[in-house]
Every structure is written in structure tokens, then in C-alpha cells.
Design an enzyme around this catalytic site. Structure first.
Site, PDB file in Angstrom:
ATOM      1  N   LYS A   1       0.853  -1.201   0.000  1.00  0.00           N
ATOM      2  CA  LYS A   1       0.000   0.000   0.000  1.00  0.00           C
ATOM      3  C   LYS A   1       0.883   1.243   0.000  1.00  0.00           C
ATOM      4  CE  LYS A   1      -3.897   2.158   2.450  1.00  0.00           C
ATOM      5  NZ  LYS A   1      -4.845   2.089   3.582  1.00  0.00           N
TER       6      LYS A   1
ATOM      7  N   SER B   1      -9.981   2.223   2.723  1.00  0.00           N
ATOM      8  CA  SER B   1      -9.069   2.982   1.894  1.00  0.00           C
ATOM      9  C   SER B   1      -8.062   2.131   1.114  1.00  0.00           C
ATOM     10  CB  SER B   1      -8.282   3.967   2.769  1.00  0.00           C
ATOM     11  OG  SER B   1      -7.435   3.273   3.667  1.00  0.00           O
TER      12      SER B   1
ATOM     13  N   SER C   1     -10.427  -0.069   6.943  1.00  0.00           N
ATOM     14  CA  SER C   1      -9.799   0.086   5.621  1.00  0.00           C
ATOM     15  C   SER C   1      -9.112  -1.156   5.066  1.00  0.00           C
ATOM     16  CB  SER C   1      -8.789   1.236   5.647  1.00  0.00           C
ATOM     17  OG  SER C   1      -9.466   2.459   5.626  1.00  0.00           O
TER      18      SER C   1
END
Lengths: 482, 93
Positions: free
Chosen positions: A76, A151, A175
Site C-alpha cells: 500500500k 481505503s 480500511s
């Protein structure tokens, strides 16, 4: 190459059925073939990935095997990676090259993984659909008109589309678990403090936690061991022993659990989600689990308390982005005050600005007690609910999300509707508990997720129950293109 | 939320919001305040505020200085630096 899981890949590498270079090249080709459409990656690190793969192959030829030798992984873009752009999905950091690695990255690199690239995400991890990213929305591989969740949407979509076998994510209010649910894969949020936050760009420091996406619970067990443990660079990381999660899942005899079902997590569900959820409960009953109805009566206030605590911490954390030392700097400014204001106004997107303003309001004179202090007390109330529940049950189950994925654009003009898609996930962050989402079925050909919540540092039993469930079901092996 | 309050918040947080976005922002902030206002009725008398989710002593490292990052690596963006210092617009006339 048809390797289905991290464990299959590691076995194939160890048996020399495939080289790290062949495997990495194969995944990079899959990214080339699919990512123009999906938009999972902000940066693909092809050159460094192939270089690292060759190094791993050289090590293997000398008989050197690390725990994750040759495993491709997507990271990420919230984790700092030395020499590689770390944007956090924001224009603010579009030009930021980190001078160091986050501890999670360092640990995974040292364990032998090969980074394929940095994945797309909601800006500064603020969002539940991956639509707030400066780099555009990520698509859900099950239906490209739909969001992958957020997210960590890029990380989830990449694993679901099988263009990366695993990936990292972060979970501040859901998330990891929410996108895992919407993309039909496994997403593990460990206990707060289980994994170091050093080098992970901060959103809400008392809630943020790094975790993982995989297609199989056993894969998450293998990876969790490698990223966990105390880090002297993060004083909020715990020095609690790290068990061998995989060994526990495979060799420990425990096979029955008392499972709590909170009424608050099931009473408002639509018929299809409710059916999938209770069908999952039947599977667990069949393998010997005992089901008990429980109360978590204050979790209904979770989203409200979260929407005070998280923005308050974000307004403080994001004050470091001032255009002076790193990140976006406005060219319009003629004074220092203007430099701060214009750099921040140009660099941040709408949702980030909105959360900074809410946080500033909650912390400002005259409102602190009514909002921030009160929300922290509600946080205690919610944590007490979980503590009481875990005196009666081993694990708590519920759906991860109220519904399947929604359409791109559907909730962008309605922040409250967006926030409520995390209604079943935020309370565990407020209480610092570990939780995992695994696939439990489909609605309208889009995946649904089952959430398993454990007591602090009891990831091993979450993983074990998920493994037992996945031995009885095949939701987790279904792929978008089947 | 009225414009005066929004102006105060944007001043405190060093942000500017385009005039054309103020109405939408105001409406959204009102809805958010309504949502977070739900905590008001929670029975929290006697409860301590919880700032951290775990009840344990933070393990602290020895107080020994270490050189982790060198200045040149940190200041790779030369548009913001000169001779090892960060540059900003002139503060004093």
C-alpha cells in the site's frame, strides 16, 4: 502459472518448480495486462522487482532460503519505501521519495518478498471507496462499475484480480476489512500495537494498524508472523510474544469455539446479507462451534465517536504537511503564511480538507469537552462492551459490511452514507481489537464478507476459525473471471 | 455551520476553500455534526476518557542518540533547499 496461494508459491519456490524471476515476471505481466483497467497501482517497480528476484534466485542456488523467499507482494502506498515514490494517494506527496523504509517494508524485504509496486488508496487513507485518491478510482474486479472499498482499495483489488498473490494494507476504521469484504478476499487487521507503525504515514495514530490481504487465511497466518513484533522505533508497538500462527492453525487441536453474535450487527441487515451470514453460522455449528447471542449495546455509537476521534487526530497529524520540507509546495505564495495555506489547499483533496476541518472544530476552544473528550469516553464504553463479551465468548462474528459493493460515484456526494459503510468495523479500531474479513457468499454476483473479531492479541484463534471455515466452504477460492 | 465558523476553522487549519464550495461544505459539515452529536446522550458519567486502546506500559528504547538519516538524503528535493537549509518566502522586510 496457476499458483493459487502464498503457501503454494512458497512451496513451488522451495521445490525449485519455479524461479523467483519467472514468478515475478509472470505477475508483472499480469499487472501490465490488467491494471490499465483496474488502476490498482500508483507505481509499478518492475526494474527493482526483477533485480530483487535475481538476488533471491542467486541466494536459493546457494541453498539460502528465507521465510518468504521469492514471494511477490504489493505494498500500500502509505508505507514509506526508500528510493520509491510514497504518495499516500495524495497530490501533496506526489513528489515524495522516502529516505527510509517503513518497518513493515523492511521486515518483508528481509524475509525475502519481492515488491511489485505501490498500490492505490484513498487520499491519506480517508475514504471507504478508493474514490478520494489523487490517482483516480480503483475498480472492483468482480464488476468494474463498482468500488473495491477503501481505503486500501488498490491492495484489495490487486489480490482479488490475482495480479498480486498478497498485499499490505492499513486499517483505521475498516480500511482492510471493508475492501476485503467487497472484493471477496481475506483481510486481516491485527491488534493495535501488534505491528509497527514506523514509516506508515499517520492518519489517526491511536487507531491506525497495518495488516494484510490474501486469498486464504493460512496465507495471512504465514505473513502475519513476519510483520509482527515490537519495534524500538514505535513505542506503541507491543512486546507481546509472536506465535507461529501457521503452526497453530494446522497443528493445534482446538476446533470448537464459543462464538458471540451481537444483535446490533444483524438486526438491520437486508435479506440476502442476513441469509449469507446465518448460512455461515450453520457451517460453524456443523464443525462444533457453540453460538451465543450477545449484546454490544454501545457499538451503535461507534461511527459517531470515530468521526470525532479520527478527524481530531488527523487534523493534528496532517499539520506536518506545510510545503516547507517535503511534499507539494505552492508556487503562488509570497509570504510564509501563504506558503502554508496555498500548499495545503492545493495539495489536499476535498475529503481530507473536510476531515481536517471537523477535527479542528472538535479540538477548538469551547468544543473540546463536548466532542473530543466525550468521544474518548464513548470509546471507553465501547471497549467495555467488548471486554464484557469476551468474558463469555471466544470470538465475535458479524457481517463485515451492511451490503455488497456500491457503484462508483454513488456515495461521493453523501459523506454520511459513505461513513456508514464502516458501521460494523469502526468499533474494533476504537477498542484496538484484531479482526478479519473472509468471503461468505455473494449478492448480485458481488462478494460479501464475514467478520471475525477476537480479543487483544488473539489473532491465532481468528486465523484458526477462518481456516476451519475455509476447509468447509469454497467462497475464498472463487475468482472474478471464473 | 455558518460562514464565520468555517472561516475560523480554515484560518486555524491553514486551508482555503473556494467560495463556490462553501455552501456544499457547510451542508456536509452540518450533517457530520448531527452524526457526531449522537454521542451526547451516551451514559459516560464516571468513565475515564480513553486515548489509547491498550492498557500496558509502553516499551521505551534506551535514550541513546543514533544517526538514522543523513541530511543529503532528506533534502533530495533541491527546489526547497539551499546550502543544506530549507528556503521559504522572506519573513522580515
Amino acid at each position: 502459472m496457476a499458483y493459487k496461494s502464498v503457501i503454494e508459491i512458497l512451496t513451488a519456490i522451495k521445490n525449485k518448480d519455479v524461479s523467483a524471476s519467472e514468478l515475478t515476471s509472470d505477475y508483472l505481466n499480469r499487472i501490465k495486462d490488467n491494471d490499465d483497467d483496474l488502476n490498482c497501482f500508483i507505481t509499478v517497480t518492475e526494474e527493482s522487482a526483477m533485480r530483487k528476484a535475481k538476488e533471491i534466485d542467486d541466494e536459493i542456488s546457494k541453498g539460502i532460503f528465507k521465510p518468504l523467499s521469492g514471494l511477490p507482494i504489493a505494498q500500500k502506498d502509505i508505507f514509506c519505501t526508500k528510493g520509491v515514490k510514497t504518495s499516500c494517494g495524495s497530490k501533496m506527496l506526489d513528489n515524495f521519495i522516502s529516505p527510509y523504509d517503513a518497518t513493515v517494508i523492511e521486515k518483508l524485504n528481509n524475509a525475502g518478498t519481492i515488491m511489485l509496486g505501490k498500490t492505490n488508496m484513498d487520499e491519506f487513507a480517508m475514504g471507504s471507496s478508493n474514490e478520494t485518491s489523487f490517482y483516480g478510482p480503483v475498480k472492483n474486479p468482480w464488476n468494474k462499475d463498482y468500488v473495491p472499498g477503501g481505503s486500501s482499495g488498490g491492495s484489495a483489488s490487486a489480490v482479488a484480480a490475482r495480479i498480486s498473490p498478497c498485499s499490505t494494507g492499513t486499517d483505521t476504521g475498516g480500511s482492510i476489512r471493508q475492501p476485503a469484504s467487497l472484493c471477496g478476499i481475506c483481510g486481516l487487521k491485527p491488534t493495535y500495537g501488534r505491528v509497527s507503525r514506523f514509516g506508515m504515514i499517520a492518519f489517526a495514530s491511536s487507531l491506525d494498524q497495518a495488516g494484510l490481504f490474501t486469498t486464504d487465511a493460512l496465507d495471512a497466518a504465514v505473513l502475519l508472523k513476519e510483520i509482527s513484533g515490537h519495534d524500538p522505533k514505535d513505542s506503541t508497538s507491543s512486546d507481546v510474544d509472536v506465535p507461529d500462527y501457521y503452526d497453530y492453525c494446522i497443528n493445534n487441536n482446538k476446533s470448537t469455539y464459543t462464538i458471540g453474535i451481537p444483535d446490533e450487527f444483524t438486526k438491520d441487515l437486508n435479506d440476502e446479507v442476513k441469509k449469507s451470514f446465518f448460512d455461515s453460522i450453520k457451517v460453524l455449528e456443523k464443525i462444533g462451534c457453540k453460538i451465543k447471542n450477545i449484546k454490544l449495546e454501545h457499538t451503535g455509537l461507534g461511527v459517531s465517536a470515530y468521526q470525532v476521534v479520527a478527524p481530531a487526530e488527523c487534523s493534528s497529524n496532517l499539520s506536518r504537511f506545510d510545503g516547507v520540507r517535503f511534499g507539494h509546495r505552492s508556487k503562488k505564495a509570497s509570504s510564509l503564511e501563504e506558503l502554508y495555506r496555498e500548499s495545503r489547499s492545493e495539495g489536499f483533496g476535498k475529503e481530507v480538507k473536510r476531515r481536517i476541518l471537523v477535527g479542528t472544530y472538535a479540538l477548538s476552544a469551547g468544543y473540546y469537552d463536548a466532542y473530543y473528550l466525550k468521544a474518548q469516553k464513548v470509546r471507553n464504553l465501547i471497549a467495555q462492551d467488548f471486554k464484557n463479551a469476551f468474558s463469555e465468548v471466544d470470538l465475535i462474528l458479524g457481517p463485515t459490511t451492511p451490503d455488497k459493493a456500491f457503484k462508483i460515484g454513488e456515495k461521493m456526494n453523501d459523506p454520511i452514507a459513505m461513513y456508514l459503510s464502516d458501521v460494523y468495523t469502526v468499533s474494533t479500531n476504537l477498542a484496538g481489537l484484531p479482526a478479519m474479513s473472509i468471503p461468505m457468499g455473494f449478492k448480485d454476483k458481488l462478494p460479501l464478507g464475514l467478520q471475525i473479531i477476537g480479543n487483544h492479541f488473539d489473532e491465532k484463534n481468528i486465523l484458526k476459525l477462518c481456516h476451519l471455515y475455509q476447509r468447509e466452504t469454497d467462497w475464498h477460492v472463487q475468482e472474478p473471471n471464473d | 455551520m455558518d460562514k464565520k465558523t468555517i472561516d475560523k476553522l480554515t484560518f486555524l487549519s491553514k486551508l482555503s476553500i473556494p467560495e463556490s464550495d462553501i455552501d456544499e461544505l457547510s451542508k456536509n459539515l452540518d450533517n457530520i455534526l448531527k452524526l457526531i452529536g449522537e454521542i451526547d446522550a451516551a451514559p459516560t458519567d464516571g468513565l475515564a476518557p480513553m486515548a489509547h486502546p491498550l492498557d500496558f506500559n509502553q516499551p521505551l528504547r534506551d535514550d541513546v542518540s543514533k544517526k538514522n538519516i543523513n541530511r543529503n538524503e532528506n533534502q533530495y528535493d533541491q527546489t526547497k533547499t539551499k546550502d543544506g537549509y530549507y528556503t521559504v518566502p522572506k519573513i522580515l522586510d
